[in-house]
Design an enzyme around this catalytic site. Structure first.
Site, PDB file in Angstrom:
ATOM      1  CE1 TYR A   8      -3.816   2.358   0.575  1.00 50.73           C
ATOM      2  CE2 TYR A   8      -2.427   3.335   2.278  1.00 50.73           C
ATOM      3  CZ  TYR A   8      -3.546   3.391   1.460  1.00 50.73           C
ATOM      4  OH  TYR A   8      -4.392   4.471   1.524  1.00 50.73           O
ATOM      5  CG  ASP A  16       5.471   3.775   1.444  1.00 48.69           C
ATOM      6  OD1 ASP A  16       5.630   4.337   2.545  1.00 48.69           O
ATOM      7  OD2 ASP A  16       4.390   3.770   0.830  1.00 48.69           O
ATOM      8  CE  LYS A  66       0.436   5.135   8.303  1.00 46.33           C
ATOM      9  NZ  LYS A  66      -0.985   5.215   8.503  1.00 46.33           N
TER      10      LYS A  66
HETATM   11  N1  PMP Z   1       2.425   4.340   2.494  1.00 47.30           N
HETATM   12  C1  PMP Z   1       2.207   3.449   3.481  1.00 47.30           C
HETATM   13  C2  PMP Z   1       3.132   2.280   3.637  1.00 47.30           C
HETATM   14  C3  PMP Z   1       1.128   3.620   4.350  1.00 47.30           C
HETATM   15  O1  PMP Z   1       0.888   2.731   5.303  1.00 47.30           O
HETATM   16  C4  PMP Z   1       0.291   4.753   4.189  1.00 47.30           C
HETATM   17  C5  PMP Z   1      -0.896   5.013   5.091  1.00 47.30           C
HETATM   18  N2  PMP Z   1      -1.385   3.962   5.814  1.00 47.30           N
HETATM   19  C6  PMP Z   1       0.563   5.649   3.137  1.00 47.30           C
HETATM   20  C7  PMP Z   1       1.643   5.417   2.310  1.00 47.30           C
HETATM   21  C8  PMP Z   1      -0.289   6.850   2.890  1.00 47.30           C
HETATM   22  O2  PMP Z   1      -0.143   7.765   3.920  1.00 47.30           O
HETATM   23  P1  PMP Z   1      -1.308   8.847   4.218  1.00 47.30           P
HETATM   24  O3  PMP Z   1      -2.484   8.074   4.726  1.00 47.30           O
HETATM   25  O4  PMP Z   1      -0.677   9.746   5.238  1.00 47.30           O
HETATM   26  O5  PMP Z   1      -1.582   9.541   2.936  1.00 47.30           O
END
Ligand code: PMP
Length: 431
Positions: free
Chosen positions: A146, A235, A263
């Site tokens: 994701y 990521d 985060k």
């Molecule tokens: N990349 C990863 C690995 C994530 O877990 C998330 C959010 N859960 C995101 C990108 C997207 O971040 P945001 O919800 O702050 O847009």
């Protein structure tokens, strides 16, 4: 006085919200909470209080950001100080370089940084930089990973392992994606042609089930990317600062070209970053080819929170990370043991301060084994845990913070025993 319906005020709030707020929740993931999306009023450390006055030990931690617990003192102090100075300038300020320096000190791949507000945005910045730096267009993404909700990457995500992740998606926006199997080097080798600008992955696939890369896989991907001239992007929106000060790349010993942080970086405030090798990041520098823009980029309030958070983590690294890991394994063990004794088989995959739990008899080791499970028993377990005063994410993710204590773990153990007992009973009645 506590009402007979433990969630009466949350239910009323949800009814009210549905009249004006699409779906009655502000992000679709929250609609999965049962028996009703809970409205909260107060949070401190590892604890939450909802609008009915119920208290909870929290393992959702706002979907990950609260690594230092809710409202950590050092972050509040920094933000309060900044609130007295300015909310934003739309111009340079001292904290943005201070934060970039802190990221460069702590994250192995970071030589230059660029800030945004959310993880989804930072992913787009990283892909744009990778395309501009290589002059290529295609992006390799892995099934079950994701990278945010935007059209260009919201494909083959956990819960929808094939095709677009949502209705209303512009298929053209994702047309340059190639979806590959993770942990399959031959598949990557075959996909990695001369038009691949970037390979993007969660270095540990936390969203899909907290799956680990196979031994040697990341090293081999690293070597392939270098050999074929593709930018390797980790990521680390979840794993950054959570699994180690330097993220999964520090733990696993493989350094990507670009890293995405979010985060935990902001300890509750919306701030994200792309950082990496200066020769790749250079295209985003002033006068470079890539437009990296955004009204709220490195907003001073968020930057003050992030500087404070990284400083706390850096200063206390040697105590914080072993403690987080110990708490995460203690919680995982407590859930597994208590549920197991009640006849409910829980499997928990964990890495550092992140974990993913499933109701499953066999180990859950990949995206297909996770997708084959009935999600219902775990959702029931989460609902029963809520009734016992433990707040968890229905999809299975579990996060711990530095604020969780042994007393919280003991409380969770007792809660799990009663919750699992009721779930096992309900499942046996249905069977
Ligand atoms: N990349 C990863 C690995 C994530 O877990 C998330 C959010 N859960 C995101 C990108 C997207 O971040 P945001 O919800 O702050 O847009």
């Amino acid at each position: 006085m506590m009402s007979a319906d433990r969630y009466a005020a949350s239910r009323a709030q949800h009814v009210r919200a549905r009249r004006s707020l699409a779906g009655g929740v502000a992000t679709a993931f929250r609609s999965g909470q049962r028996p009703v999306p809970i409205s909260f009023e107060f949070a401190r450390g590892a604890h939450l209080t909802d609008v009915d006055g119920n208290e909870y030990v929290d393992y959702a931690l706002a979907f990950g950001p609260m690594l230092l617990g809710h409202s950590p003192r050092a972050v509040l102090d920094a933000v309060e100080d900044q609130l007295g100075r300015a909310l934003g300038f739309g111009a340079s300020h001292l904290l943005e370089a201070e934060l970039a320096e802190a990221v460069c000190r702590t994250v192995p791949s970071a030589e230059l940084c660029a800030f945004s507000s959310t993880g989804s945005e930072a992913v787009q910045v990283a892909l744009r930089i990778a395309r501009a730096a290589t002059g290529r267009t295609r992006i390799i993404k892995f099934r079950g990973h994701y990278h945010g909700w935007l059209d260009s990457v919201h494909v083959a995500v956990p819960g929808r392992l094939q095709g677009p992740g949502t209705a209303g998606q512009d298929a053209e926006a994702a047309a340059t994606l190639k979806i590959c199997e993770w942990n399959d080097l031959a598949a990557l080798e075959a996909a990695l042609d001369q038009d691949v600008a970037a390979i993007i992955m969660e270095p540990v696939a936390v969203n899909g089930g907290c799956f680990m890369p196979q031994p040697g896989y990341l090293e081999a991907v690293r070597a392939l990317a270098t050999q074929r001239g593709a930018v390797l992007v980790f990521d680390e929106v979840i794993t950054g600062y959570r699994v180690a000060l330097g993220g999964a790349q520090a733990r696993l010993g493989v350094t990507p070209d670009l890293t995405i942080l979010g985060k935990a970086l902001g300890a509750g405030f919306p701030i994200s970053a792309v950082c990496g090798r200066s020769d790749v990041m250079e295209v985003a520098s002033t006068g470079g080819a890539v437009a990296h823009v955004g009204t709220f980029n490195a907003n001073p309030i968020c930057a003050s929170a992030a500087v404070a958070a990284v400083n706390v983590l850096e200063r206390n690294e040697s105590e914080i990370y072993p403690q987080l890991e110990a708490t995460c394994s203690a919680v995982s063990e407590a859930l597994k043991e208590e549920a197991g004794e009640q006849g409910l088989s829980l499997t928990v995959n964990s890495f550092g301060a992140a974990a993913h739990a499933f109701v499953a008899v066999e180990p859950v080791t990949d995206f297909d084994s996770a997708a084959a499970l009935d999600p219902e028993p775990y959702r029931l377990f989460v609902m029963e845990m809520l009734a016992e005063g433990v707040h968890m994410i229905p999809r299975g993710l579990l996060y711990v913070s530095t604020a969780h204590t042994q007393a919280d773990v003991d409380f969770t153990r007792q809660a799990a025993r009663r919750a699992a007992g009721r779930v096992a009973q309900q499942l046996s009645v249905r069977a």
